[in-house]
Design a protein around this motif. Structure first.
Motif, PDB file in Angstrom:
ATOM      1  N   VAL A   1       6.130   9.375  -7.151  1.00 43.74           N
ATOM      2  CA  VAL A   1       7.450   8.944  -6.689  1.00 43.74           C
ATOM      3  C   VAL A   1       7.751   7.656  -7.444  1.00 43.74           C
ATOM      4  O   VAL A   1       7.119   6.627  -7.216  1.00 43.74           O
ATOM      5  CB  VAL A   1       7.482   8.711  -5.159  1.00 43.74           C
ATOM      6  CG1 VAL A   1       8.831   8.159  -4.732  1.00 43.74           C
ATOM      7  CG2 VAL A   1       7.153  10.000  -4.420  1.00 43.74           C
ATOM      8  N   THR A   2       8.701   7.748  -8.364  1.00 42.62           N
ATOM      9  CA  THR A   2       8.987   6.606  -9.229  1.00 42.62           C
ATOM     10  C   THR A   2      10.270   5.870  -8.844  1.00 42.62           C
ATOM     11  O   THR A   2      10.433   4.710  -9.176  1.00 42.62           O
ATOM     12  CB  THR A   2       9.077   7.051 -10.702  1.00 42.62           C
ATOM     13  OG1 THR A   2      10.054   8.094 -10.795  1.00 42.62           O
ATOM     14  CG2 THR A   2       7.728   7.556 -11.198  1.00 42.62           C
ATOM     15  N   ASP A   3      11.168   6.551  -8.133  1.00 44.37           N
ATOM     16  CA  ASP A   3      12.435   5.933  -7.750  1.00 44.37           C
ATOM     17  C   ASP A   3      12.271   5.238  -6.393  1.00 44.37           C
ATOM     18  O   ASP A   3      12.449   5.842  -5.348  1.00 44.37           O
ATOM     19  CB  ASP A   3      13.548   6.983  -7.673  1.00 44.37           C
ATOM     20  CG  ASP A   3      14.911   6.365  -7.357  1.00 44.37           C
ATOM     21  OD1 ASP A   3      15.000   5.108  -7.255  1.00 44.37           O
ATOM     22  OD2 ASP A   3      15.869   7.137  -7.198  1.00 44.37           O
TER      23      ASP A   3
ATOM     24  N   PRO B   1      11.720  11.376  -1.021  1.00 42.09           N
ATOM     25  CA  PRO B   1      12.971  10.641  -1.224  1.00 42.09           C
ATOM     26  C   PRO B   1      13.862  10.771   0.014  1.00 42.09           C
ATOM     27  O   PRO B   1      13.937  11.835   0.624  1.00 42.09           O
ATOM     28  CB  PRO B   1      13.599  11.330  -2.433  1.00 42.09           C
ATOM     29  CG  PRO B   1      13.026  12.710  -2.435  1.00 42.09           C
ATOM     30  CD  PRO B   1      11.665  12.621  -1.789  1.00 42.09           C
ATOM     31  N   THR B   2      14.521   9.701   0.359  1.00 39.88           N
ATOM     32  CA  THR B   2      15.386   9.721   1.539  1.00 39.88           C
ATOM     33  C   THR B   2      16.581  10.642   1.333  1.00 39.88           C
ATOM     34  O   THR B   2      17.125  11.174   2.294  1.00 39.88           O
ATOM     35  CB  THR B   2      15.875   8.306   1.911  1.00 39.88           C
ATOM     36  OG1 THR B   2      16.520   7.720   0.782  1.00 39.88           O
ATOM     37  CG2 THR B   2      14.719   7.429   2.345  1.00 39.88           C
ATOM     38  N   SER B   3      16.959  10.853   0.090  1.00 40.76           N
ATOM     39  CA  SER B   3      18.096  11.743  -0.197  1.00 40.76           C
ATOM     40  C   SER B   3      17.800  13.195   0.182  1.00 40.76           C
ATOM     41  O   SER B   3      18.721  13.990   0.330  1.00 40.76           O
ATOM     42  CB  SER B   3      18.478  11.656  -1.675  1.00 40.76           C
ATOM     43  OG  SER B   3      17.371  12.014  -2.482  1.00 40.76           O
ATOM     44  N   LEU B   4      16.535  13.539   0.379  1.00 38.28           N
ATOM     45  CA  LEU B   4      16.161  14.908   0.757  1.00 38.28           C
ATOM     46  C   LEU B   4      15.781  15.028   2.236  1.00 38.28           C
ATOM     47  O   LEU B   4      15.315  16.079   2.659  1.00 38.28           O
ATOM     48  CB  LEU B   4      15.002  15.403  -0.116  1.00 38.28           C
ATOM     49  CG  LEU B   4      15.309  15.564  -1.600  1.00 38.28           C
ATOM     50  CD1 LEU B   4      14.079  16.067  -2.345  1.00 38.28           C
ATOM     51  CD2 LEU B   4      16.496  16.492  -1.819  1.00 38.28           C
ATOM     52  N   MET B   5      16.003  13.962   2.994  1.00 39.77           N
ATOM     53  CA  MET B   5      15.703  14.027   4.426  1.00 39.77           C
ATOM     54  C   MET B   5      16.746  14.891   5.120  1.00 39.77           C
ATOM     55  O   MET B   5      17.928  14.833   4.792  1.00 39.77           O
ATOM     56  CB  MET B   5      15.695  12.619   5.047  1.00 39.77           C
ATOM     57  CG  MET B   5      14.499  11.800   4.637  1.00 39.77           C
ATOM     58  SD  MET B   5      14.502  10.045   5.139  1.00 39.77           S
ATOM     59  CE  MET B   5      15.157  10.029   6.749  1.00 39.77           C
TER      60      MET B   5
ATOM     61  N   THR C   1       0.836  -1.198   0.000  1.00 41.85           N
ATOM     62  CA  THR C   1       0.000   0.000   0.000  1.00 41.85           C
ATOM     63  C   THR C   1       0.873   1.251   0.000  1.00 41.85           C
ATOM     64  O   THR C   1       0.589   2.218  -0.722  1.00 41.85           O
ATOM     65  CB  THR C   1      -0.962  -0.001   1.208  1.00 41.85           C
ATOM     66  OG1 THR C   1      -1.784  -1.178   1.136  1.00 41.85           O
ATOM     67  CG2 THR C   1      -1.833   1.237   1.235  1.00 41.85           C
ATOM     68  N   GLY C   2       1.945   1.240   0.785  1.00 38.20           N
ATOM     69  CA  GLY C   2       2.881   2.367   0.795  1.00 38.20           C
ATOM     70  C   GLY C   2       3.465   2.623  -0.578  1.00 38.20           C
ATOM     71  O   GLY C   2       3.554   3.769  -1.032  1.00 38.20           O
ATOM     72  N   LYS C   3       3.846   1.557  -1.286  1.00 36.05           N
ATOM     73  CA  LYS C   3       4.394   1.692  -2.641  1.00 36.05           C
ATOM     74  C   LYS C   3       3.352   2.272  -3.591  1.00 36.05           C
ATOM     75  O   LYS C   3       3.664   3.139  -4.418  1.00 36.05           O
ATOM     76  CB  LYS C   3       4.875   0.337  -3.162  1.00 36.05           C
ATOM     77  CG  LYS C   3       6.137  -0.163  -2.489  1.00 36.05           C
ATOM     78  CD  LYS C   3       6.538  -1.532  -3.009  1.00 36.05           C
ATOM     79  CE  LYS C   3       7.763  -2.056  -2.294  1.00 36.05           C
ATOM     80  NZ  LYS C   3       8.120  -3.428  -2.724  1.00 36.05           N
ATOM     81  N   GLU C   4       2.108   1.815  -3.470  1.00 37.67           N
ATOM     82  CA  GLU C   4       1.031   2.317  -4.325  1.00 37.67           C
ATOM     83  C   GLU C   4       0.799   3.813  -4.089  1.00 37.67           C
ATOM     84  O   GLU C   4       0.617   4.579  -5.040  1.00 37.67           O
ATOM     85  CB  GLU C   4      -0.266   1.546  -4.071  1.00 37.67           C
ATOM     86  CG  GLU C   4      -0.243   0.126  -4.576  1.00 37.67           C
ATOM     87  CD  GLU C   4      -1.438  -0.698  -4.108  1.00 37.67           C
ATOM     88  OE1 GLU C   4      -2.431  -0.123  -3.588  1.00 37.67           O
ATOM     89  OE2 GLU C   4      -1.376  -1.936  -4.240  1.00 37.67           O
ATOM     90  N   ILE C   5       0.803   4.234  -2.829  1.00 38.41           N
ATOM     91  CA  ILE C   5       0.596   5.644  -2.502  1.00 38.41           C
ATOM     92  C   ILE C   5       1.742   6.493  -3.070  1.00 38.41           C
ATOM     93  O   ILE C   5       1.515   7.570  -3.623  1.00 38.41           O
ATOM     94  CB  ILE C   5       0.464   5.845  -0.972  1.00 38.41           C
ATOM     95  CG1 ILE C   5      -0.812   5.176  -0.460  1.00 38.41           C
ATOM     96  CG2 ILE C   5       0.494   7.321  -0.599  1.00 38.41           C
ATOM     97  CD1 ILE C   5      -2.105   5.720  -1.025  1.00 38.41           C
ATOM     98  N   LEU C   6       2.973   5.997  -2.954  1.00 35.85           N
ATOM     99  CA  LEU C   6       4.110   6.731  -3.527  1.00 35.85           C
ATOM    100  C   LEU C   6       3.938   6.887  -5.039  1.00 35.85           C
ATOM    101  O   LEU C   6       4.138   7.977  -5.584  1.00 35.85           O
ATOM    102  CB  LEU C   6       5.424   6.018  -3.212  1.00 35.85           C
ATOM    103  CG  LEU C   6       5.910   6.106  -1.771  1.00 35.85           C
ATOM    104  CD1 LEU C   6       7.102   5.190  -1.545  1.00 35.85           C
ATOM    105  CD2 LEU C   6       6.249   7.542  -1.394  1.00 35.85           C
TER     106      LEU C   6
END
Length: 162
Positions: A101-103, A129-133, A91-96
């Motif tokens: 959010v494709t990456d 994206p985790t790179s922007l945390m 479900t988390g992947k579907e929401i992304l």
């Protein structure tokens, strides 16, 4: 005598009430959100899981996926909960994906390990994206820490239970 065997007893009614209590905790903020009592926008809601935005986002996309029925924290789970956790991740992947959010290599799916969770209703953090945390978020949702486990780590733990 046969008719009385099919008549519900007081014990049957108590059991029904107990099931309702287990499925909904009126003091639980996530139960209240899932039941529409808080005015929070639900991004997903079905009989198994629900999803909404985190009120203190740790990344540009930060969602919480929770069981629709009250389930305790990740420490209280058993092997029988594997399908639920897997559905939470899907479900988390579907929401992304619905939010462009494709990456999926730059995302984090995980749970805070008790006692480091603020709400005892099981909830999956979906961050991208985790790179922007920021610095604080990288610490709070840190991999390989005492307080945060990835969904994969939790599933591995659950699958290894006998």
């Amino acid at each position: 005598m046969a008719a009385s065997e099919n008549t519900p007893t007081a014990e049957d009614e108590i059991a029904k009430t107990d099931q309702t209590v287990d499925a909904y905790d009126k003091k639980c903020i996530f139960c209240q959100i899932v039941n529409g009592e808080m005015g929070t926008e639900l991004l997903h809601n079905d009989e198994d899981v629900s999803c909404f935005r985190d009120i203190h986002p740790g990344a540009p996309h930060h969602y919480l996926v929770v069981p629709t029925k009250h389930v305790g924290n990740c420490k209280s789970l058993g092997k029988e909960h594997v399908p639920l956790v897997e559905k939470m991740v899907e479900t988390g992947k579907e929401i992304l994906q619905k939010n462009n959010v494709t990456d999926l290599n730059d995302v984090r799916f995980g749970f805070h390990w008790p006692p480091f969770c603020s709400v005892t209703h099981l909830h999956l953090h979906v961050l991208a994206p985790t790179s922007l945390m920021g610095f604080l978020s990288r610490f709070v949702y840190r991999l390989n820490s005492y307080w945060f486990v990835t969904a994969d780590q939790l599933l591995q733990r659950l699958n290894s239970m006998s």
